[in-house]
Scaffold this active site. Structure first.
Site, PDB file in Angstrom:
ATOM      1  N   MET A  50       0.969  -1.160  -0.131  1.00  0.00           N
ATOM      2  CA  MET A  50      -0.003   0.018  -0.112  1.00  0.00           C
ATOM      3  C   MET A  50       0.680   1.451  -0.073  1.00  0.00           C
ATOM      4  O   MET A  50       0.415   2.371   0.259  1.00  0.00           O
ATOM      5  CB  MET A  50      -1.040  -0.037   1.095  1.00  0.00           C
ATOM      6  CG  MET A  50      -1.878  -1.174   1.281  1.00  0.00           C
ATOM      7  SD  MET A  50      -3.635  -0.996   2.099  1.00  0.00           S
ATOM      8  CE  MET A  50      -2.802  -0.692   3.566  1.00  0.00           C
ATOM      9  N   GLY A  51       2.108   1.028  -0.313  1.00  0.00           N
ATOM     10  CA  GLY A  51       3.061   2.261  -0.503  1.00  0.00           C
ATOM     11  C   GLY A  51       3.607   2.630   0.968  1.00  0.00           C
ATOM     12  O   GLY A  51       3.585   2.045   1.769  1.00  0.00           O
ATOM     13  N   HIS A  65       8.847   1.295   3.312  1.00  0.00           N
ATOM     14  CA  HIS A  65      10.019   1.258   4.373  1.00  0.00           C
ATOM     15  C   HIS A  65      10.812  -0.101   4.219  1.00  0.00           C
ATOM     16  O   HIS A  65      10.634  -0.646   3.323  1.00  0.00           O
ATOM     17  CB  HIS A  65       9.406   1.552   5.717  1.00  0.00           C
ATOM     18  CG  HIS A  65       8.365   0.297   5.941  1.00  0.00           C
ATOM     19  ND1 HIS A  65       8.783  -1.240   6.034  1.00  0.00           N
ATOM     20  CD2 HIS A  65       6.964   0.572   6.184  1.00  0.00           C
ATOM     21  CE1 HIS A  65       7.590  -1.929   6.348  1.00  0.00           C
ATOM     22  NE2 HIS A  65       6.615  -0.930   6.481  1.00  0.00           N
ATOM     23  N   HIS A 123       9.328  -3.433   3.543  1.00  0.00           N
ATOM     24  CA  HIS A 123       8.867  -3.629   2.158  1.00  0.00           C
ATOM     25  C   HIS A 123      10.020  -3.744   1.465  1.00  0.00           C
ATOM     26  O   HIS A 123      10.322  -4.822   0.462  1.00  0.00           O
ATOM     27  CB  HIS A 123       8.182  -2.415   1.722  1.00  0.00           C
ATOM     28  CG  HIS A 123       6.955  -1.921   2.252  1.00  0.00           C
ATOM     29  ND1 HIS A 123       6.886  -0.908   2.993  1.00  0.00           N
ATOM     30  CD2 HIS A 123       5.642  -2.694   2.264  1.00  0.00           C
ATOM     31  CE1 HIS A 123       5.520  -0.749   3.274  1.00  0.00           C
ATOM     32  NE2 HIS A 123       4.825  -1.633   3.090  1.00  0.00           N
ATOM     33  N   GLN A 141     -10.422  -2.374   2.246  1.00  0.00           N
ATOM     34  CA  GLN A 141      -9.986  -3.268   3.446  1.00  0.00           C
ATOM     35  C   GLN A 141      -9.870  -2.154   4.658  1.00  0.00           C
ATOM     36  O   GLN A 141      -9.551  -2.809   5.618  1.00  0.00           O
ATOM     37  CB  GLN A 141      -8.513  -3.826   2.972  1.00  0.00           C
ATOM     38  CG  GLN A 141      -7.325  -2.849   3.060  1.00  0.00           C
ATOM     39  CD  GLN A 141      -6.317  -3.874   2.553  1.00  0.00           C
ATOM     40  OE1 GLN A 141      -5.968  -4.201   1.412  1.00  0.00           O
ATOM     41  NE2 GLN A 141      -5.330  -3.620   3.520  1.00  0.00           N
ATOM     42  N   ASP A 188       2.393  -9.392   9.010  1.00  0.00           N
ATOM     43  CA  ASP A 188       0.805  -9.469   8.901  1.00  0.00           C
ATOM     44  C   ASP A 188       0.305 -11.011   9.080  1.00  0.00           C
ATOM     45  O   ASP A 188       0.043 -11.366   7.909  1.00  0.00           O
ATOM     46  CB  ASP A 188       0.367  -8.738   7.859  1.00  0.00           C
ATOM     47  CG  ASP A 188       0.894  -7.097   7.869  1.00  0.00           C
ATOM     48  OD1 ASP A 188       0.037  -6.477   8.535  1.00  0.00           O
ATOM     49  OD2 ASP A 188       1.879  -6.752   7.263  1.00  0.00           O
ATOM     50  N   VAL A 230      10.764  -7.172   9.648  1.00  0.00           N
ATOM     51  CA  VAL A 230      11.811  -6.469   9.995  1.00  0.00           C
ATOM     52  C   VAL A 230      11.534  -5.287  11.020  1.00  0.00           C
ATOM     53  O   VAL A 230      10.309  -4.881  11.156  1.00  0.00           O
ATOM     54  CB  VAL A 230      12.262  -5.550   8.577  1.00  0.00           C
ATOM     55  CG1 VAL A 230      13.246  -4.589   8.942  1.00  0.00           C
ATOM     56  CG2 VAL A 230      12.529  -6.483   7.616  1.00  0.00           C
ATOM     57  N   LEU A 249       8.771  -2.369  11.697  1.00  0.00           N
ATOM     58  CA  LEU A 249       8.404  -1.481  10.803  1.00  0.00           C
ATOM     59  C   LEU A 249       6.875  -1.294  10.313  1.00  0.00           C
ATOM     60  O   LEU A 249       6.590  -2.524  10.143  1.00  0.00           O
ATOM     61  CB  LEU A 249       9.504  -1.555   9.669  1.00  0.00           C
ATOM     62  CG  LEU A 249      10.887  -0.574   9.901  1.00  0.00           C
ATOM     63  CD1 LEU A 249      11.500  -1.084  11.310  1.00  0.00           C
ATOM     64  CD2 LEU A 249      11.673  -0.936   8.677  1.00  0.00           C
ATOM     65  N   SER A 298       4.307   1.203   7.920  1.00  0.00           N
ATOM     66  CA  SER A 298       3.775   2.678   7.475  1.00  0.00           C
ATOM     67  C   SER A 298       3.066   3.624   8.459  1.00  0.00           C
ATOM     68  O   SER A 298       3.439   4.682   8.360  1.00  0.00           O
ATOM     69  CB  SER A 298       2.889   2.362   6.091  1.00  0.00           C
ATOM     70  OG  SER A 298       3.553   1.433   5.217  1.00  0.00           O
TER      71      SER A 298
HETATM   72  P1  AMP Z   1       1.505  -2.873   3.464  1.00  0.00           P
HETATM   73  O1  AMP Z   1       2.264  -1.969   2.520  1.00  0.00           O
HETATM   74  O2  AMP Z   1       1.310  -2.508   5.092  1.00  0.00           O
HETATM   75  O3  AMP Z   1       0.320  -3.385   3.101  1.00  0.00           O
HETATM   76  O4  AMP Z   1       2.346  -4.076   3.620  1.00  0.00           O
HETATM   77  C1  AMP Z   1       2.951  -4.764   2.428  1.00  0.00           C
HETATM   78  C2  AMP Z   1       3.640  -6.071   2.593  1.00  0.00           C
HETATM   79  O5  AMP Z   1       4.806  -5.508   3.208  1.00  0.00           O
HETATM   80  C3  AMP Z   1       2.811  -7.103   3.357  1.00  0.00           C
HETATM   81  O6  AMP Z   1       3.134  -8.315   2.872  1.00  0.00           O
HETATM   82  C4  AMP Z   1       3.389  -6.925   4.677  1.00  0.00           C
HETATM   83  O7  AMP Z   1       3.418  -7.845   5.708  1.00  0.00           O
HETATM   84  C5  AMP Z   1       4.954  -6.422   4.324  1.00  0.00           C
HETATM   85  N1  AMP Z   1       5.523  -5.716   5.678  1.00  0.00           N
HETATM   86  C6  AMP Z   1       5.024  -4.813   6.168  1.00  0.00           C
HETATM   87  N2  AMP Z   1       5.688  -4.332   7.372  1.00  0.00           N
HETATM   88  C7  AMP Z   1       6.743  -5.275   7.194  1.00  0.00           C
HETATM   89  C8  AMP Z   1       7.750  -5.300   7.987  1.00  0.00           C
HETATM   90  N3  AMP Z   1       8.117  -4.672   9.128  1.00  0.00           N
HETATM   91  N4  AMP Z   1       8.599  -6.646   7.763  1.00  0.00           N
HETATM   92  C9  AMP Z   1       8.445  -7.145   6.930  1.00  0.00           C
HETATM   93  N5  AMP Z   1       7.419  -7.189   6.143  1.00  0.00           N
HETATM   94  C10 AMP Z   1       6.682  -5.994   6.007  1.00  0.00           C
END
Ligand code: AMP
Length: 285
Positions: free
Chosen positions: A30-31, A34, A37, A61, A150, A176, A184, A186
């Protein structure tokens, strides 16, 4: 790096890579990218010939309108990061491209979404499953990368792929963290300096659960209570849930007889953070 906003040209671009014999790796996001990602993208880069990243804040969502409205959007910086990581294609569609007409078909998710975040965010996992299914149809990747961060989302995706025979291999990537343990996210951008100082409370609570399970605790309830009790009494902190679940189907366990996942959600001011840790019991061997 190609940046593509529409589904048809995206599919054509990826089909070209596949025809050339390449393995296609996909990282949905979702951008507000960090280092978490980045870890997913780097893993895909190592495994695959063509790496596709999607950046789409999926309205379906979000269970709270203000959360959707406040969600950080940093497309230009995100594109620079993707470029630096060697991404081949970024898919960054507008909402109208993904949901052109009122959607009449969505995906309903079963018991895997009944607890943890699914219990507190009605419709969230149906929204996740629906957008991920759409993205899989558009990108048609060989492999897709998701974060352990997640964990319930990852479990939902594994069920989705199995139940709908989607020909994609799901790869899980470890969480991470910041040096103080905070996962980490967003949403961490929204924390004030004082809230940021309090935020690792969730990780510490999960570590307490993991420590007790590793020591051989049998009953879930005392573990849950001890873990929750580590969260400092502070008006800015509210533990929404802290549960021990069986890792594949995300069902709560009463007795700890094998590996369990400790998962929690903590409100820090007006920001909701989630995290989880796998806990190994000595009785599992
Ligand atoms: P999001 O942009 O938050 O929807 O996350 C996109 C993908 O990045 C999802 O598969 C998350 O589980 C993964 N993600 C988000 N934060 C972390 C993190 N701290 N460490 C590893 N993967 C992450």
């Amino acid at each position: 790096m190609d940046v593509i906003a529409a589904a048809v040209p995206l599919r054509d671009r990826v089909a070209g890579a596949r025809r050339a014999g390449g393995r296609v790796g996909f990282v949905p996001t979702m951008g507000a990218l960090h280092a978490g990602h980045a870890r997913l993208i780097e893993t895909a880069r190592r495994d695959c010939d063509c790496v596709v990243v999607s950046i789409f804040v999926n309205p379906l969502q979000f269970d709270r309108p203000e959360d959707l409205q406040r969600y950080p959007r940093t497309l230009q910086v995100d594109l620079e990061m993707c470029d630096g990581l060697g991404v081949d294609v970024v898919f960054a569609p507008a909402v109208a491209e993904m949901y052109p007409t009122p959607t009449s078909c969505t995906i309903a998710v079963g018991p895997v979404a009944a607890h943890l975040c699914g219990r507190y965010r009605p419709g969230h996992f149906a929204g996740v499953a629906t957008v991920v299914m759409k993205l899989f149809q558009i990108v048609q990747p060989d492999r897709a990368y998701f974060g352990d961060k997640d964990a319930q989302q990852l479990a939902v995706i594994r069920h989705l792929v199995r139940d709908f025979n989607v020909p994609v291999q799901i790869e899980a990537v470890p969480t991470v963290r910041e040096p103080d343990g905070l996962a980490l996210s967003s949403r961490n951008q929204r924390l004030s300096p004082e809230e940021r100082r309090l935020a690792p409370a969730l990780y510490r609570a999960l570590c307490e659960a993991r420590r007790r399970v590793a020591e051989g605790a049998c009953d879930t309830e005392p573990v849950r209570r001890a873990a929750a009790a580590t969260v400092p009494k502070d008006e800015r902190l509210r533990l929404e849930y802290l549960e021990l679940v069986e890792p594949e189907n995300m069902q709560p366990v009463e007795r700890i007889e094998g590996p369990v996942l400790a998962a929690g959600a903590l409100w820090v001011g007006s920001t909701r953070l989630i995290d989880n840790l796998m806990c190994g019991s000595p009785r599992a061997q």
